[in-house]
Write an enzyme that holds these catalytic residues in place. Sequence first.
Site, short mmCIF file in Angstrom:
data_model
loop_
_atom_site.label_atom_id
_atom_site.label_comp_id
_atom_site.label_asym_id
_atom_site.label_seq_id
_atom_site.Cartn_x
_atom_site.Cartn_y
_atom_site.Cartn_z
CB CYS A 49 -28.70 28.07 -9.77
SG CYS A 49 -28.47 29.25 -11.10
NE ARG A 94 -21.17 28.76 -13.40
CZ ARG A 94 -21.78 29.92 -13.70
NH1 ARG A 94 -21.58 30.99 -12.96
NH2 ARG A 94 -22.60 29.98 -14.71
P1 NAD Z 1 -22.15 34.34 -15.19
O1 NAD Z 1 -21.05 34.31 -14.21
O2 NAD Z 1 -22.19 33.38 -16.32
O3 NAD Z 1 -22.19 35.82 -15.85
C1 NAD Z 1 -22.05 37.00 -15.15
C2 NAD Z 1 -21.41 38.02 -16.09
O4 NAD Z 1 -21.46 39.32 -15.49
C3 NAD Z 1 -19.92 37.72 -16.37
O5 NAD Z 1 -19.70 37.63 -17.76
C4 NAD Z 1 -19.20 38.94 -15.76
O6 NAD Z 1 -18.04 39.32 -16.48
C5 NAD Z 1 -20.27 40.01 -15.84
N1 NAD Z 1 -20.10 41.14 -14.92
C6 NAD Z 1 -19.79 41.10 -13.61
N2 NAD Z 1 -19.74 42.36 -13.12
C7 NAD Z 1 -20.03 43.20 -14.14
C8 NAD Z 1 -20.16 44.61 -14.24
N3 NAD Z 1 -19.96 45.43 -13.20
N4 NAD Z 1 -20.44 45.14 -15.44
C9 NAD Z 1 -20.63 44.34 -16.51
N5 NAD Z 1 -20.54 42.99 -16.47
C10 NAD Z 1 -20.25 42.43 -15.29
O7 NAD Z 1 -23.48 34.28 -14.36
P2 NAD Z 1 -24.89 33.65 -14.81
O8 NAD Z 1 -24.86 32.20 -14.74
O9 NAD Z 1 -25.34 34.33 -16.05
O10 NAD Z 1 -25.79 34.15 -13.59
C11 NAD Z 1 -26.12 35.51 -13.41
C12 NAD Z 1 -27.16 35.61 -12.30
O11 NAD Z 1 -28.36 34.95 -12.70
C13 NAD Z 1 -26.74 34.95 -10.99
O12 NAD Z 1 -27.28 35.69 -9.92
C14 NAD Z 1 -27.39 33.59 -11.05
O13 NAD Z 1 -27.63 33.05 -9.78
C15 NAD Z 1 -28.69 33.92 -11.75
N6 NAD Z 1 -29.28 32.81 -12.49
C16 NAD Z 1 -28.48 31.95 -13.18
C17 NAD Z 1 -29.06 30.91 -13.92
C18 NAD Z 1 -28.20 29.93 -14.68
O14 NAD Z 1 -28.71 28.87 -15.06
N7 NAD Z 1 -26.93 30.23 -14.92
C19 NAD Z 1 -30.45 30.76 -13.93
C20 NAD Z 1 -31.23 31.67 -13.23
C21 NAD Z 1 -30.64 32.69 -12.51
#
Ligand code: NAD
Length: 458
Positions: free
Chosen positions: A262, A330
Amino acid sequence: MHVAIIGAGYVGLTTSACLAELGHDVTCVDIDSNRVSLLRDGIVPIHEPGLEELIQTNGAKGRLHFTSDLEAAATAAEIVLLAVGTPKGAGGEADLSQVRAAARAVAKAMRPDTVIAIKSTVEAGTARLMRELIAEVRGALDFRVASNPEFLREGSAVADFMKPDRIVIGADDQDAGARLVELYRPLTKRGVPVVLTGTVNAELIKYAANAFLALKIGYINDVADLCEEIGGDITAVSRGIGLDPRIGSSFLAPGPGYGDSCFPKDTEAFASIARRYAAPQPLIETLIGRNQERKRRLAARILGELEGPPSKARVALFGLAFKADTDDTRESAALTIAPILSQNGVAVATYDPMARAMMKGVAQHESPYAAAEGADVVAILTEWPEFAGLDLKRLAQTMRGKVILDCRNLLDPQRVSKHGLRCVSLGRAQTPRKATYLHAPPKTGKRAGPAAAAPNQV
Ligand code: NAD
Protein backbone atom coordinates in the site's frame (compact mmCIF):
# COMPACT_ATOMS: atom_id res chain seq x y z
CA MET A 1 -27.69 -8.93 4.10
CA HIS A 2 -26.57 -10.72 0.92
CA VAL A 3 -23.13 -9.44 0.00
CA ALA A 4 -20.82 -10.24 -2.91
CA ILE A 5 -17.15 -9.38 -2.55
CA ILE A 6 -15.11 -9.22 -5.72
CA GLY A 7 -11.47 -10.13 -5.12
CA ALA A 8 -10.19 -12.77 -2.68
CA GLY A 9 -6.89 -11.11 -1.79
CA TYR A 10 -5.82 -9.77 1.62
CA VAL A 11 -8.68 -7.27 1.76
CA GLY A 12 -11.38 -9.28 -0.02
CA LEU A 13 -10.80 -12.46 1.99
CA THR A 14 -10.61 -10.68 5.33
CA THR A 15 -13.70 -8.60 4.56
CA SER A 16 -15.61 -11.71 3.42
CA ALA A 17 -14.73 -13.77 6.47
CA CYS A 18 -15.41 -10.92 8.91
CA LEU A 19 -18.74 -9.86 7.35
CA ALA A 20 -19.84 -13.52 7.46
CA GLU A 21 -18.78 -13.64 11.10
CA LEU A 22 -20.94 -10.56 11.71
CA GLY A 23 -23.92 -12.54 10.39
CA HIS A 24 -24.14 -11.61 6.71
CA ASP A 25 -24.47 -14.06 3.85
CA VAL A 26 -21.28 -13.54 1.86
CA THR A 27 -20.06 -14.78 -1.51
CA CYS A 28 -16.45 -14.03 -2.29
CA VAL A 29 -15.52 -14.05 -5.97
CA ASP A 30 -12.09 -14.32 -7.54
CA ILE A 31 -11.07 -14.50 -11.16
CA ASP A 32 -8.31 -16.93 -10.16
CA SER A 33 -10.02 -20.33 -10.18
CA ASN A 34 -7.09 -22.08 -8.45
CA ARG A 35 -7.44 -19.70 -5.54
CA VAL A 36 -11.17 -20.37 -5.39
CA SER A 37 -10.60 -24.17 -5.42
CA LEU A 38 -8.14 -23.88 -2.54
CA LEU A 39 -10.53 -21.72 -0.55
CA ARG A 40 -13.40 -24.16 -1.14
CA ASP A 41 -11.18 -26.88 0.30
CA GLY A 42 -10.60 -24.72 3.38
CA ILE A 43 -7.03 -23.84 2.37
CA VAL A 44 -6.26 -20.15 2.81
CA PRO A 45 -3.64 -18.99 0.29
CA ILE A 46 -2.34 -16.12 2.45
CA HIS A 47 -0.99 -15.97 5.99
CA GLU A 48 -3.16 -13.81 8.19
CA PRO A 49 -3.61 -14.60 11.90
CA GLY A 50 -7.13 -15.86 12.70
CA LEU A 51 -8.34 -15.81 9.09
CA GLU A 52 -8.32 -19.54 8.43
CA GLU A 53 -10.46 -20.30 11.49
CA LEU A 54 -13.00 -17.63 10.52
CA ILE A 55 -13.20 -18.95 6.97
CA GLN A 56 -13.67 -22.52 8.14
CA THR A 57 -16.28 -21.80 10.82
CA ASN A 58 -18.34 -19.48 8.64
CA GLY A 59 -18.05 -21.84 5.67
CA ALA A 60 -19.37 -24.65 7.87
CA LYS A 61 -22.29 -22.44 9.00
CA GLY A 62 -23.18 -21.84 5.33
CA ARG A 63 -22.62 -18.07 5.54
CA LEU A 64 -19.47 -17.89 3.41
CA HIS A 65 -19.08 -19.15 -0.16
CA PHE A 66 -16.32 -18.94 -2.76
CA THR A 67 -16.83 -18.86 -6.49
CA SER A 68 -15.43 -17.71 -9.82
CA ASP A 69 -18.95 -17.10 -11.09
CA LEU A 70 -19.13 -13.34 -10.69
CA GLU A 71 -22.43 -13.13 -12.55
CA ALA A 72 -24.27 -15.45 -10.17
CA ALA A 73 -22.77 -13.77 -7.10
CA ALA A 74 -23.65 -10.26 -8.33
CA THR A 75 -27.21 -11.28 -9.24
CA ALA A 76 -27.86 -12.56 -5.72
CA ALA A 77 -26.32 -9.60 -3.86
CA GLU A 78 -27.88 -6.48 -2.35
CA ILE A 79 -24.43 -4.99 -1.85
CA VAL A 80 -21.34 -5.65 -3.98
CA LEU A 81 -17.94 -4.66 -2.59
CA LEU A 82 -15.06 -4.31 -5.05
CA ALA A 83 -11.79 -5.40 -3.41
CA VAL A 84 -9.61 -5.97 -6.46
CA GLY A 85 -6.04 -4.76 -6.82
CA THR A 86 -5.08 -1.18 -7.76
CA PRO A 87 -1.35 -1.50 -8.52
CA LYS A 88 0.92 1.36 -9.48
CA GLY A 89 0.37 2.59 -13.04
CA ALA A 90 3.12 3.66 -15.42
CA GLY A 91 3.10 7.32 -14.28
CA GLY A 92 2.69 6.60 -10.55
CA GLU A 93 -1.11 6.85 -10.70
CA ALA A 94 -3.33 3.97 -9.51
CA ASP A 95 -3.98 1.45 -12.28
CA LEU A 96 -7.76 1.11 -12.22
CA SER A 97 -8.03 -1.61 -14.87
CA GLN A 98 -9.06 -4.33 -12.37
CA VAL A 99 -11.68 -2.02 -10.84
CA ARG A 100 -13.06 -1.13 -14.28
CA ALA A 101 -13.20 -4.77 -15.41
CA ALA A 102 -14.90 -5.87 -12.18
CA ALA A 103 -17.38 -2.96 -12.33
CA ARG A 104 -18.28 -3.81 -15.94
CA ALA A 105 -18.84 -7.46 -15.11
CA VAL A 106 -20.99 -6.56 -12.09
CA ALA A 107 -22.95 -4.03 -14.15
CA LYS A 108 -24.11 -6.71 -16.58
CA ALA A 109 -25.30 -9.09 -13.87
CA MET A 110 -26.59 -7.14 -10.86
CA ARG A 111 -30.24 -6.60 -10.09
CA PRO A 112 -31.78 -3.11 -9.87
CA ASP A 113 -31.14 -1.22 -6.65
CA THR A 114 -27.78 -2.83 -5.94
CA VAL A 115 -25.19 -0.74 -4.09
CA ILE A 116 -21.66 -1.18 -5.48
CA ALA A 117 -19.09 0.03 -2.98
CA ILE A 118 -15.42 0.41 -3.85
CA LYS A 119 -13.22 -1.00 -1.10
CA SER A 120 -10.06 -0.92 -3.21
CA THR A 121 -7.87 2.14 -2.71
CA VAL A 122 -8.69 4.44 -5.61
CA GLU A 123 -8.10 8.03 -6.49
CA ALA A 124 -10.66 10.71 -5.73
CA GLY A 125 -13.38 10.75 -8.36
CA THR A 126 -13.28 7.03 -9.13
CA ALA A 127 -16.71 6.25 -7.65
CA ARG A 128 -18.23 8.89 -9.91
CA LEU A 129 -16.36 7.51 -12.92
CA MET A 130 -17.57 3.99 -12.11
CA ARG A 131 -21.12 5.30 -11.89
CA GLU A 132 -20.83 6.58 -15.45
CA LEU A 133 -19.19 3.38 -16.66
CA ILE A 134 -21.84 1.13 -15.08
CA ALA A 135 -24.68 3.32 -16.36
CA GLU A 136 -23.25 3.03 -19.86
CA VAL A 137 -23.09 -0.79 -19.63
CA ARG A 138 -26.60 -1.11 -18.14
CA GLY A 139 -28.23 1.69 -20.09
CA ALA A 140 -29.95 2.67 -16.84
CA LEU A 141 -29.28 4.46 -13.55
CA ASP A 142 -31.03 1.90 -11.35
CA PHE A 143 -28.07 1.35 -8.96
CA ARG A 144 -25.80 3.25 -6.60
CA VAL A 145 -22.04 3.54 -6.37
CA ALA A 146 -20.35 4.28 -3.05
CA SER A 147 -16.89 4.34 -1.54
CA ASN A 148 -15.88 2.27 1.49
CA PRO A 149 -12.09 2.40 1.84
CA GLU A 150 -10.37 -0.19 3.96
CA PHE A 151 -7.80 0.54 6.68
CA LEU A 152 -6.81 -2.95 7.85
CA ARG A 153 -3.14 -3.82 8.21
CA GLU A 154 -1.68 -7.06 6.99
CA GLY A 155 -0.60 -9.17 9.94
CA SER A 156 -3.53 -7.98 12.06
CA ALA A 157 -6.18 -7.76 9.35
CA VAL A 158 -8.93 -9.70 11.14
CA ALA A 159 -8.49 -7.80 14.40
CA ASP A 160 -8.35 -4.49 12.52
CA PHE A 161 -11.56 -5.28 10.62
CA MET A 162 -13.43 -6.38 13.71
CA LYS A 163 -12.25 -3.48 15.87
CA PRO A 164 -11.62 -0.60 13.49
CA ASP A 165 -10.87 2.92 14.67
CA ARG A 166 -13.53 4.13 12.26
CA ILE A 167 -15.57 3.06 9.27
CA VAL A 168 -15.49 5.47 6.35
CA ILE A 169 -18.47 5.46 4.02
CA GLY A 170 -18.62 7.76 1.02
CA ALA A 171 -22.02 8.06 -0.62
CA ASP A 172 -23.43 10.75 -2.85
CA ASP A 173 -27.00 9.75 -2.06
CA GLN A 174 -28.69 8.98 1.23
CA ASP A 175 -29.96 5.52 0.40
CA ALA A 176 -26.54 4.10 -0.51
CA GLY A 177 -25.06 5.57 2.67
CA ALA A 178 -27.87 4.17 4.82
CA ARG A 179 -27.46 0.67 3.37
CA LEU A 180 -23.74 0.62 3.99
CA VAL A 181 -24.29 1.88 7.53
CA GLU A 182 -26.71 -1.05 7.93
CA LEU A 183 -24.05 -3.47 6.67
CA TYR A 184 -21.71 -2.39 9.46
CA ARG A 185 -24.43 -2.16 12.16
CA PRO A 186 -22.95 -5.06 14.19
CA LEU A 187 -19.75 -3.02 14.55
CA THR A 188 -21.29 0.42 15.04
CA LYS A 189 -23.51 -1.08 17.78
CA ARG A 190 -20.27 -1.75 19.65
CA GLY A 191 -19.34 1.92 19.41
CA VAL A 192 -17.19 2.03 16.26
CA PRO A 193 -17.56 5.56 14.81
CA VAL A 194 -18.72 6.04 11.22
CA VAL A 195 -17.56 8.85 8.98
CA LEU A 196 -20.41 9.22 6.52
CA THR A 197 -19.45 11.65 3.78
CA GLY A 198 -19.34 12.08 0.02
CA THR A 199 -17.45 9.67 -2.26
CA VAL A 200 -14.66 12.12 -3.10
CA ASN A 201 -13.98 12.80 0.59
CA ALA A 202 -13.94 9.09 1.42
CA GLU A 203 -11.48 8.41 -1.39
CA LEU A 204 -9.28 11.30 -0.26
CA ILE A 205 -9.35 10.16 3.38
CA LYS A 206 -7.73 6.87 2.44
CA TYR A 207 -4.84 8.37 0.46
CA ALA A 208 -4.26 11.23 2.88
CA ALA A 209 -4.21 8.83 5.85
CA ASN A 210 -1.70 6.48 4.22
CA ALA A 211 0.51 9.36 3.12
CA PHE A 212 0.51 10.76 6.66
CA LEU A 213 1.52 7.42 8.19
CA ALA A 214 4.26 7.00 5.61
CA LEU A 215 5.49 10.51 6.48
CA LYS A 216 5.84 9.48 10.13
CA ILE A 217 8.01 6.55 9.07
CA GLY A 218 10.16 8.70 6.78
CA TYR A 219 10.54 11.38 9.43
CA ILE A 220 11.68 9.04 12.21
CA ASN A 221 14.17 7.43 9.82
CA ASP A 222 15.70 10.86 9.14
CA VAL A 223 15.83 11.58 12.88
CA ALA A 224 17.46 8.16 13.40
CA ASP A 225 20.20 9.12 10.92
CA LEU A 226 20.87 12.27 12.93
CA CYS A 227 20.97 10.23 16.17
CA GLU A 228 23.71 8.05 14.70
CA GLU A 229 25.83 11.04 13.77
CA ILE A 230 25.32 12.98 16.95
CA GLY A 231 25.54 10.05 19.39
CA GLY A 232 21.85 9.89 20.33
CA ASP A 233 19.57 6.91 20.74
CA ILE A 234 16.43 6.83 18.61
CA THR A 235 14.64 4.51 21.06
CA ALA A 236 14.68 7.18 23.76
CA VAL A 237 13.98 9.96 21.28
CA SER A 238 10.99 8.12 19.74
CA ARG A 239 9.53 7.39 23.14
CA GLY A 240 9.94 11.00 24.18
CA ILE A 241 8.21 12.17 21.01
CA GLY A 242 5.49 9.54 20.93
CA LEU A 243 4.20 10.08 24.46
CA ASP A 244 2.84 13.40 23.24
CA PRO A 245 -0.76 12.43 22.37
CA ARG A 246 -0.77 14.96 19.53
CA ILE A 247 1.89 12.78 17.87
CA GLY A 248 1.27 9.25 19.18
CA SER A 249 3.81 6.47 19.44
CA SER A 250 2.87 4.31 16.45
CA PHE A 251 4.95 4.38 13.26
CA LEU A 252 7.91 5.91 15.12
CA ALA A 253 10.36 3.01 14.94
CA PRO A 254 13.30 3.35 12.56
CA GLY A 255 13.64 0.70 9.90
CA PRO A 256 14.63 -0.02 6.33
CA GLY A 257 11.98 2.34 4.92
CA TYR A 258 8.35 1.54 4.29
CA GLY A 259 7.43 -1.22 1.91
CA ASP A 260 4.19 -3.18 1.52
CA SER A 261 1.38 -3.44 -0.91
CA CYS A 262 0.00 0.00 0.00
CA PHE A 263 2.30 2.83 1.18
CA PRO A 264 4.66 2.89 -1.81
CA LYS A 265 1.94 2.83 -4.45
CA ASP A 266 -0.52 4.97 -2.48
CA THR A 267 1.98 7.76 -1.79
CA GLU A 268 2.90 7.79 -5.48
CA ALA A 269 -0.74 7.82 -6.55
CA PHE A 270 -1.52 10.62 -4.09
CA ALA A 271 1.37 12.71 -5.42
CA SER A 272 0.34 11.93 -8.98
CA ILE A 273 -3.29 13.07 -8.48
CA ALA A 274 -2.08 16.19 -6.69
CA ARG A 275 0.17 17.06 -9.63
CA ARG A 276 -2.70 16.49 -12.04
CA TYR A 277 -4.92 18.88 -10.09
CA ALA A 278 -2.08 21.42 -9.75
CA ALA A 279 -2.14 21.11 -5.95
CA PRO A 280 1.29 19.51 -5.50
CA GLN A 281 2.26 17.64 -2.34
CA PRO A 282 5.98 18.41 -2.00
CA LEU A 283 6.28 16.67 1.38
CA ILE A 284 5.06 13.44 -0.15
CA GLU A 285 7.20 13.84 -3.28
CA THR A 286 10.31 14.20 -1.08
CA LEU A 287 9.26 11.28 1.10
CA ILE A 288 8.92 8.95 -1.90
CA GLY A 289 12.49 9.67 -3.02
CA ARG A 290 13.91 9.41 0.52
CA ASN A 291 12.23 6.08 1.09
CA GLN A 292 13.61 4.52 -2.09
CA GLU A 293 17.03 5.94 -1.34
CA ARG A 294 16.99 4.52 2.20
CA LYS A 295 16.81 0.92 1.01
CA ARG A 296 19.64 1.52 -1.46
CA ARG A 297 21.69 3.16 1.30
CA LEU A 298 21.23 0.14 3.53
CA ALA A 299 22.54 -2.06 0.71
CA ALA A 300 25.54 0.25 0.47
CA ARG A 301 25.96 0.04 4.22
CA ILE A 302 26.08 -3.75 4.07
CA LEU A 303 28.67 -3.55 1.28
CA GLY A 304 30.65 -1.10 3.37
CA GLU A 305 30.77 -3.57 6.27
CA LEU A 306 32.53 -6.22 4.16
CA GLU A 307 36.20 -6.71 4.95
CA GLY A 308 37.14 -8.11 1.56
CA PRO A 309 35.90 -7.76 -2.04
CA PRO A 310 32.13 -8.25 -2.51
CA SER A 311 32.77 -11.06 -4.99
CA LYS A 312 34.19 -13.18 -2.18
CA ALA A 313 31.59 -12.18 0.40
CA ARG A 314 28.47 -13.85 1.74
CA VAL A 315 25.56 -11.94 3.24
CA ALA A 316 22.52 -13.38 4.97
CA LEU A 317 19.29 -11.40 4.93
CA PHE A 318 16.83 -12.25 7.69
CA GLY A 319 13.29 -11.38 6.60
CA LEU A 320 11.71 -11.24 3.17
CA ALA A 321 8.25 -10.03 4.21
CA PHE A 322 7.78 -6.26 4.37
CA LYS A 323 6.78 -6.66 8.02
CA ALA A 324 6.28 -9.40 10.59
CA ASP A 325 3.22 -11.64 10.66
CA THR A 326 2.63 -11.58 6.94
CA ASP A 327 3.91 -13.56 3.96
CA ASP A 328 3.55 -10.50 1.73
CA THR A 329 6.85 -9.42 0.17
CA ARG A 330 5.52 -6.61 -2.02
CA GLU A 331 8.03 -3.72 -2.00
CA SER A 332 9.89 -5.25 0.95
CA ALA A 333 13.41 -4.09 1.80
CA ALA A 334 14.85 -7.50 0.86
CA LEU A 335 13.51 -7.15 -2.67
CA THR A 336 15.59 -4.00 -3.19
CA ILE A 337 18.65 -4.94 -1.13
CA ALA A 338 19.25 -8.55 -2.31
CA PRO A 339 19.51 -7.67 -6.04
CA ILE A 340 21.94 -4.80 -5.30
CA LEU A 341 24.17 -7.14 -3.29
CA SER A 342 23.97 -9.81 -6.01
CA GLN A 343 24.85 -7.27 -8.71
CA ASN A 344 27.95 -6.43 -6.69
CA GLY A 345 28.97 -10.10 -6.71
CA VAL A 346 27.93 -10.95 -3.14
CA ALA A 347 26.53 -14.43 -2.48
CA VAL A 348 23.15 -13.73 -0.85
CA ALA A 349 21.26 -16.16 1.36
CA THR A 350 17.88 -15.43 2.92
CA TYR A 351 15.59 -16.76 5.59
CA ASP A 352 12.01 -15.83 6.44
CA PRO A 353 9.71 -17.82 8.73
CA MET A 354 6.73 -17.33 6.40
CA ALA A 355 7.44 -15.44 3.19
CA ARG A 356 9.02 -16.76 0.00
CA ALA A 357 10.37 -14.68 -2.87
CA MET A 358 12.04 -15.86 -6.04
CA MET A 359 15.14 -13.77 -6.74
CA LYS A 360 17.76 -14.72 -9.29
CA GLY A 361 20.86 -16.16 -7.64
CA VAL A 362 19.49 -15.70 -4.12
CA ALA A 363 19.28 -18.82 -1.94
CA GLN A 364 16.39 -19.30 0.49
CA HIS A 365 16.95 -21.38 3.61
CA GLU A 366 14.78 -23.10 6.17
CA SER A 367 16.50 -21.66 9.24
CA PRO A 368 18.38 -18.47 10.10
CA TYR A 369 21.48 -20.50 10.97
CA ALA A 370 21.49 -22.26 7.61
CA ALA A 371 21.24 -18.86 5.88
CA ALA A 372 24.04 -17.45 8.06
CA GLU A 373 26.45 -20.32 7.33
CA GLY A 374 29.77 -18.69 6.39
CA ALA A 375 28.18 -15.20 6.20
CA ASP A 376 30.32 -12.10 6.61
CA VAL A 377 27.32 -9.95 7.50
CA VAL A 378 23.82 -10.79 8.70
CA ALA A 379 21.20 -8.10 8.11
CA ILE A 380 17.88 -8.28 9.95
CA LEU A 381 15.28 -6.66 7.71
CA THR A 382 11.93 -7.81 9.13
CA GLU A 383 10.87 -7.53 12.78
CA TRP A 384 9.84 -11.19 13.20
CA PRO A 385 9.93 -11.96 16.97
CA GLU A 386 12.03 -15.03 16.13
CA PHE A 387 14.94 -12.75 15.28
CA ALA A 388 14.85 -11.06 18.69
CA GLY A 389 15.40 -14.47 20.27
CA LEU A 390 18.24 -15.65 18.03
CA ASP A 391 20.77 -18.03 19.59
CA LEU A 392 23.68 -15.60 19.28
CA LYS A 393 26.28 -18.14 20.34
CA ARG A 394 25.18 -20.47 17.56
CA LEU A 395 25.01 -17.58 15.10
CA ALA A 396 28.56 -16.48 15.98
CA GLN A 397 29.82 -20.04 15.44
CA THR A 398 28.00 -20.27 12.10
CA MET A 399 29.09 -16.95 10.62
CA ARG A 400 32.50 -16.24 9.11
CA GLY A 401 32.34 -12.50 9.83
CA LYS A 402 31.19 -10.63 12.89
CA VAL A 403 28.68 -8.00 11.81
CA ILE A 404 24.94 -8.00 12.43
CA LEU A 405 23.16 -5.06 10.82
CA ASP A 406 20.00 -4.86 12.88
CA CYS A 407 17.63 -2.75 10.77
CA ARG A 408 14.80 -3.24 13.27
CA ASN A 409 16.70 -2.66 16.51
CA LEU A 410 15.59 -6.04 17.85
CA LEU A 411 18.88 -6.96 19.49
CA ASP A 412 20.71 -5.56 22.49
CA PRO A 413 24.14 -4.55 21.10
CA GLN A 414 25.84 -5.33 24.42
CA ARG A 415 24.42 -8.85 24.52
CA VAL A 416 25.52 -9.33 20.89
CA SER A 417 29.05 -8.16 21.67
CA LYS A 418 29.37 -10.77 24.42
CA HIS A 419 29.40 -13.36 21.65
CA GLY A 420 32.19 -11.64 19.76
CA LEU A 421 29.80 -10.09 17.23
CA ARG A 422 29.32 -6.41 16.43
CA CYS A 423 25.76 -5.14 16.26
CA VAL A 424 25.14 -2.18 13.99
CA SER A 425 21.72 -0.81 14.85
CA LEU A 426 19.78 2.10 13.40
CA GLY A 427 19.60 5.46 15.10
CA ARG A 428 22.14 4.72 17.80
CA ALA A 429 25.76 5.72 18.24
CA GLN A 430 27.64 2.87 16.62
CA THR A 431 30.23 0.57 18.14
CA PRO A 432 33.38 1.59 16.28
CA ARG A 433 34.54 -0.73 13.58
CA LYS A 434 37.98 -1.69 14.90
CA ALA A 435 40.90 -0.90 12.60
CA THR A 436 39.04 1.49 10.30
CA TYR A 437 37.85 3.92 12.97
CA LEU A 438 40.84 3.67 15.24
CA HIS A 439 43.25 4.79 12.57
CA ALA A 440 41.04 6.79 10.24
CA PRO A 441 38.15 8.46 12.06
CA PRO A 442 35.40 9.67 9.72
CA LYS A 443 35.53 13.33 8.76
CA THR A 444 33.10 15.54 10.67
CA GLY A 445 29.86 16.10 8.81
CA LYS A 446 30.14 12.97 6.67
CA ARG A 447 28.10 9.85 7.33
CA ALA A 448 30.33 7.39 9.08
CA GLY A 449 31.75 4.70 6.89
CA PRO A 450 29.62 2.35 4.91
CA ALA A 451 26.87 4.45 3.34
CA ALA A 452 29.36 7.06 2.20
CA ALA A 453 32.06 4.52 1.46
CA ALA A 454 30.30 2.71 -1.31
CA PRO A 455 27.79 5.08 -2.88
CA ASN A 456 28.56 4.17 -6.46
CA GLN A 457 28.05 0.50 -5.84
CA VAL A 458 24.27 0.84 -5.82
P1 NAD B 1 -4.59 -8.59 -3.77
O1 NAD B 1 -3.77 -8.43 -4.99
O2 NAD B 1 -4.11 -9.43 -2.64
O3 NAD B 1 -6.02 -9.19 -4.21
C1 NAD B 1 -6.76 -8.78 -5.30
C2 NAD B 1 -7.57 -9.98 -5.79
O4 NAD B 1 -8.52 -9.54 -6.78
C3 NAD B 1 -6.69 -11.06 -6.48
O5 NAD B 1 -6.89 -12.30 -5.85
C4 NAD B 1 -7.20 -11.05 -7.93
O6 NAD B 1 -7.17 -12.33 -8.53
C5 NAD B 1 -8.63 -10.56 -7.76
N1 NAD B 1 -9.24 -9.98 -8.96
C6 NAD B 1 -8.70 -9.09 -9.81
N2 NAD B 1 -9.60 -8.80 -10.78
C7 NAD B 1 -10.72 -9.52 -10.53
C8 NAD B 1 -11.99 -9.62 -11.15
N3 NAD B 1 -12.30 -8.94 -12.27
N4 NAD B 1 -12.90 -10.46 -10.63
C9 NAD B 1 -12.61 -11.17 -9.51
N5 NAD B 1 -11.42 -11.10 -8.87
C10 NAD B 1 -10.50 -10.28 -9.37
O7 NAD B 1 -4.94 -7.14 -3.28
P2 NAD B 1 -5.20 -6.65 -1.78
O8 NAD B 1 -3.95 -6.52 -1.04
O9 NAD B 1 -6.32 -7.43 -1.21
O10 NAD B 1 -5.71 -5.16 -2.08
C11 NAD B 1 -6.96 -4.91 -2.69
C12 NAD B 1 -7.23 -3.42 -2.63
O11 NAD B 1 -7.35 -3.00 -1.26
C13 NAD B 1 -6.12 -2.55 -3.22
O12 NAD B 1 -6.70 -1.42 -3.81
C14 NAD B 1 -5.31 -2.14 -2.01
O13 NAD B 1 -4.62 -0.94 -2.22
C15 NAD B 1 -6.38 -1.98 -0.98
N6 NAD B 1 -5.94 -2.17 0.40
C16 NAD B 1 -5.03 -3.14 0.69
C17 NAD B 1 -4.63 -3.33 2.02
C18 NAD B 1 -3.61 -4.39 2.37
O14 NAD B 1 -3.07 -4.34 3.48
N7 NAD B 1 -3.33 -5.34 1.49
C19 NAD B 1 -5.17 -2.53 3.03
C20 NAD B 1 -6.11 -1.57 2.70
C21 NAD B 1 -6.49 -1.38 1.38
